[in-house]
Write a protein that holds these residues in place. Structure first.
Motif, short mmCIF file in Angstrom:
data_model
loop_
_atom_site.label_atom_id
_atom_site.label_comp_id
_atom_site.label_asym_id
_atom_site.label_seq_id
_atom_site.Cartn_x
_atom_site.Cartn_y
_atom_site.Cartn_z
N LEU A 122 0.85 -1.18 0.00
CA LEU A 122 0.00 0.00 0.00
C LEU A 122 0.89 1.23 0.00
O LEU A 122 1.88 1.30 0.74
N ASN A 145 1.08 5.76 -0.28
CA ASN A 145 0.40 7.05 -0.10
C ASN A 145 -0.69 6.98 0.96
O ASN A 145 -1.80 7.48 0.77
N VAL A 146 -0.40 6.34 2.10
CA VAL A 146 -1.37 6.34 3.20
C VAL A 146 -1.34 7.71 3.87
O VAL A 146 -0.28 8.19 4.29
N THR A 147 -2.50 8.36 3.94
CA THR A 147 -2.57 9.71 4.49
C THR A 147 -3.75 9.83 5.44
O THR A 147 -4.77 9.16 5.28
N TRP A 167 -5.56 5.63 1.06
CA TRP A 167 -4.42 4.81 0.68
C TRP A 167 -4.56 4.39 -0.76
O TRP A 167 -5.64 4.44 -1.35
#
Length: 255
Positions: free
Chosen positions: A227, A229-231, A248
């Motif tokens: 996974l 770009n987990v924000t 995500w």
């Protein structure tokens, strides 16, 4: 809809008067055939027309201006066609399966599948669907598994009885025992299931085909996947509480 000229004196005008007629004048025809369909106050430049029963075959819409003293001598006009009164044409009566003449080929709906094989990366069970309301142009149904929603690296599934082409009237595919869940390129897993309708014009476009996520029943938890770009940003101002949106993105190639 109409638009006054860029430089026009509307101070004498109170209303627009709209007619249908055979020619470019409300008195065209013998006898005159002008049919009044609406009077619109100045400042409104369109008429929303509900279905109107025509008194004759009309060819033009005429827009006059008027005030308490009468109506303008001439009108602005535009030609139109009443599609319901058009005579049949060759393309409307000839037998053809091209989408330009007969419209798009409707796909199946209510696509459903539950994997009954508990071995990982092996599929079993029945793929089922509801056919479109009109099937006269359909020659067969084709079922695919593929990497993504565009049927990328798609592989056709085989039925135990009908093999690769399901006839009209049969709205399911019984998957061959031991069918592997794989695309035609080994590093790209099969994540989607499709049912296409096939006609003499070929396979329907992928955007019109029925499609669902493919779930592989394997009797154990999924492995870790990539996974990116987990924000998350907390939008709650109180201490000890959080709120907001967690986002995500799966890796580009992931099973």
């Amino acid at each position: 809809r109409w638009a006054p000229s860029e430089v026009v004196d509307l101070a004498f005008v109170t209303d627009y008067v709209v007619f249908l007629a055979k020619g470019d004048d409300v008195n065209s025809g013998d006898p005159p055939t002008g049919q009044h369909i609406g009077t619109i106050p100045r400042g409104t430049n369109e008429l929303h027309l509900s279905p109107v029963e025509l008194i004759d075959t009309m060819a033009r819409v005429l827009v006059y201006v008027e005030n308490a003293n009468g109506r303008s001598a001439t009108s602005a006009s535009a030609m139109f066609m009443d599609w319901g009164w058009l005579p049949p044409t060759e393309t409307e009566t000839m037998t053809t399966t091209t989408s330009t003449t007969l419209g798009p080929l409707l796909g199946v709906r209510d696509l459903f599948f539950t994997d009954t094989n508990e071995e990982a990366e092996v599929l079993g069970g029945v793929v089922s669907w509801t056919p479109p309301d009109f099937t006269s142009r359909i020659t067969a149904y084709w079922v695919f598994i593929a990497f993504d929603e565009q049927n990328t690296y798609g592989v056709k599934l085989l039925d135990v009885e009908f093999e690769s082409s399901i006839p009209v009237g049969v709205n399911q595919l019984n998957i061959h025992e031991g069918t592997e869940r794989q695309t035609n390129t080994s590093e790209y897993p099969a994540n989607w299931l499709f049912v296409f309708v096939h006609s003499s014009a070929g396979l329907q476009p992928v955007e019109d085909a029925a499609k669902i996520w493919l779930y592989d029943e394997s009797s154990h938890e999924p492995s870790v996947i990539g996974l990116g770009n987990v924000t998350f940003t907390d939008t709650d101002e109180d201490g000890g509480e959080v709120a907001g949106l967690v986002q995500w993105t799966p890796a580009e190639v992931v099973d």
